[in-house]
Design an enzyme around this catalytic site. Sequence first.
Site, PDB file in Angstrom:
ATOM      1  N   ASP A 423       0.835  -1.204   0.000  1.00 18.89           N
ATOM      2  CA  ASP A 423       0.000   0.000   0.000  1.00 18.89           C
ATOM      3  C   ASP A 423       0.872   1.257   0.000  1.00 18.89           C
ATOM      4  O   ASP A 423       2.055   1.231   0.337  1.00 18.89           O
ATOM      5  CB  ASP A 423      -0.896  -0.024   1.234  1.00 18.89           C
ATOM      6  CG  ASP A 423      -2.190   0.754   1.054  1.00 18.89           C
ATOM      7  OD1 ASP A 423      -2.343   1.420   0.014  1.00 18.89           O
ATOM      8  OD2 ASP A 423      -3.059   0.679   1.948  1.00 18.89           O
ATOM      9  N   GLU A 426       2.742   6.984  -2.583  1.00 19.29           N
ATOM     10  CA  GLU A 426       2.446   8.145  -3.443  1.00 19.29           C
ATOM     11  C   GLU A 426       2.894   9.469  -2.819  1.00 19.29           C
ATOM     12  O   GLU A 426       3.423  10.332  -3.516  1.00 19.29           O
ATOM     13  CB  GLU A 426       0.942   8.240  -3.721  1.00 19.29           C
ATOM     14  CG  GLU A 426       0.322   6.977  -4.297  1.00 19.29           C
ATOM     15  CD  GLU A 426      -0.261   6.075  -3.224  1.00 19.29           C
ATOM     16  OE1 GLU A 426      -0.806   5.019  -3.583  1.00 19.29           O
ATOM     17  OE2 GLU A 426      -0.155   6.421  -2.026  1.00 19.29           O
ATOM     18  N   ASP A 489      -8.891   3.610  -3.195  1.00 22.57           N
ATOM     19  CA  ASP A 489     -10.012   3.824  -2.280  1.00 22.57           C
ATOM     20  C   ASP A 489     -11.239   4.378  -3.007  1.00 22.57           C
ATOM     21  O   ASP A 489     -11.323   5.573  -3.318  1.00 22.57           O
ATOM     22  CB  ASP A 489      -9.597   4.786  -1.166  1.00 22.57           C
ATOM     23  CG  ASP A 489      -8.450   4.223  -0.336  1.00 22.57           C
ATOM     24  OD1 ASP A 489      -8.165   3.021  -0.475  1.00 22.57           O
ATOM     25  OD2 ASP A 489      -7.848   4.980   0.444  1.00 22.57           O
TER      26      ASP A 489
END
Length: 782
Positions: A423, A426, A489
């Site tokens: 995960d 970014e 998400d």
Amino acid sequence: MKFSNGCWLDKEGYKIFSPQEIYSTKIEDDILTIYAPCNKINSRGDTLGGPVITYKISSPMENVIRVRAYHYMGQQKKAPSFDIHESENTKVLIEDNEKDVLFKSGNLKMIINKDLWEMSFYNGDKKLTSSKLKSLAYVKTSEERTFMKVSDDDAFMREQLQLSVGELVYGLGERFTPFVKNGQSIDIWNEDGGTSTEQSYKNIPFYMTNKGYGVFVNHPEKVSFEVGSEKVSKVQFSVPGECLDYFIIGGESMKEVVENYTTLTGKPALPPAWSFGLWLTTSFTTNYDEKTVTEFVDGMAERDIPLRVFHFDCFWMKDFNWCNFEWDTRVFPDAKGMLKRLKEKGLKICVWINPYIGQESKLFDEGMENGYLLKKPNGDVWQWDMWQPAMGIVDFTNPDACTWYSNKLKELIDMGVDCFKTDFGERIPTEVAYFDGSDSYKMHNYYTQLYNKVVFDTIKENVGEDEAVVFARSATAGGQQFPVHWGGDCEANYESMGESLRGGLSLCMSGFGFWSHDIGGFESTATADVYKRWVAFGLLSSHSRLHGSSSYRVPWLYDEEACDVVRSFTKLKCSIMPYLYNISSNASKQGIPVMRSMVLEFQDDLACSYLDKQYMLGDSILVAPIFNEDGEANYYLPQGNWTNFISGKKYEGGRWIKETHNYLSVPMMVKENSLIATGYENSKPDYDYRNNVSILAYELKDNIKANTTVIDMKGNKTLQVEVLKEENEITVESNGIEGNWTLVLKNVSNITKVDGGEFTIEGKDTKILLSSGNCKCICYLN
């Protein structure tokens, strides 16, 4: 980023210089060098000032032309850079003629008109695009704009490539904005922005058009695209600095362009077969322990829902300690024993990780003392409070940090973990100093490549190359080499389901072979209606995961019918794994994605140009998810005859279809003249695909061969089948491993005799049992 004020004026604060003529050329070592002053040279005096643009034209592989344009060539080369896979045997043709300069690689050629200053690109004789007078430019920021710097540079390089009438642009990563990029301003800058904004987790500086070529801008840093926005007939891209590096990628089709692009930047690895099964997670902020997990796993088994992977999200570790790579003993006192018990139930195990180290983690001091964390220019560890209080970020440019991080993962692998959800990656700061001196602006996007590579390689080294898979959110160019990627998400509604598909198709037009999404939506809780429709979509994607944020995603919490839907589509996916794994193997070899936009598969069908609510699953199956509570499907079938795989209903293509489906149904349409391999097993995705395989033949066309291949879980060919219909005969030939297999002629019941096999007619279909993998049989029709 826009530099102009309408057609004739420059935007205030910028000075723009463009090449005006070819002053001289040099041909050396298959590289064409061009010196192009930004003013007309009429006398010697005109040579006393600049700027001058120096072009270096080369070809790293056949049908790809590289253009490097420099203002100042003396700038230091700053890491990182994308890995470019060059061929050593590329043959080029370079000619410097009186009126033009030619550079040719394969069928792709570039011609520069010396009189007009126009650099045009052709596939054979077909013109693809061109950079005209004043298109390429060196842009200088004037003094009054220095306070608005976006990097350490006060200069930019810009290119504008022509768009023709009706030319449409696709790709540029996983983008949730409209699928066709014309009219959009796009910055290649990874951000954690969900699925409902212009931001993207996976920004890829590569686009492709329906004219049959691609453009890859070879810059890891921010690349700003104006796609028919600043100049409506041009794609503009710009980067800070003194040079611009891009590739024109040719091909005979859009699929071949993708193939060439992935040859240049890396092919997707083939994920293990088990990863194509159903994944279930703990969800994010929910409460769970071994009892909860076991109840979920057993509940799926009791309802006969095949489950292949169980994923533990963030709170498998103690709060405030992400990442310390240790199980929270308050919740999981016997983690190793728990994993053993879960694996005895036939499950693979995935756990969540990220590249951040919270200050409370015991690894923080270790990382700080050994220089494993990103630092500020003054030597302090870079920290902030977002996500994990006072967290630091692992510096993957430090080889020792990579080994340290990898060793923590190895301990989990030794405990029984099979793969990792990688995960984040970014929100990487730019005001930092890297161990190897890498440029922090370039590293913002590129960081994810190093992060995912370390994790992927750790699995390869400790489990085996055939077993390596991650579940990654962020990516840059080349990231397709480390599958699988999921969409991030999303909300739990139809709009977000549509956004997710749009983003996935955009990513798959950008070189990525495998893609997934959170079935049922991540944020909030979907209605039972949305959940069931999303299940059908999710299980007809390359990878399928039930995952949420604050609520669980087990189907019985929605309604009992949801269990039926999950069971039905999970078993369906397992049964078509011989087909699905073969196209996945092809994706790893050719780079053509498993999930394909309609325009990629039907480039010449104008009706497919804008379609973003349906897709091809491989080259033979069309899927049109349902996005409304009425169960209404609206989808387009290209020319030809199509058959619904689930119902067997036949359709004539070349038209739009409007119909209603219950929750156990979805438009899953098989293209004519297709052979679909299906397996004997529907309770797991990983099994012997050759054993008693059935080959389903749909709407065979006269005098056109249909063929398919069955592979094993290592990617080796085990059976090849070719079927040819000629008037009243159907000839079947196969070669491969010995053993029984079945040919099913769908919607064919007029067989009178079969030479070389035994046949039975069952309803509308004819089943032909063949006892050898190497055989030839002839079917006779009345």
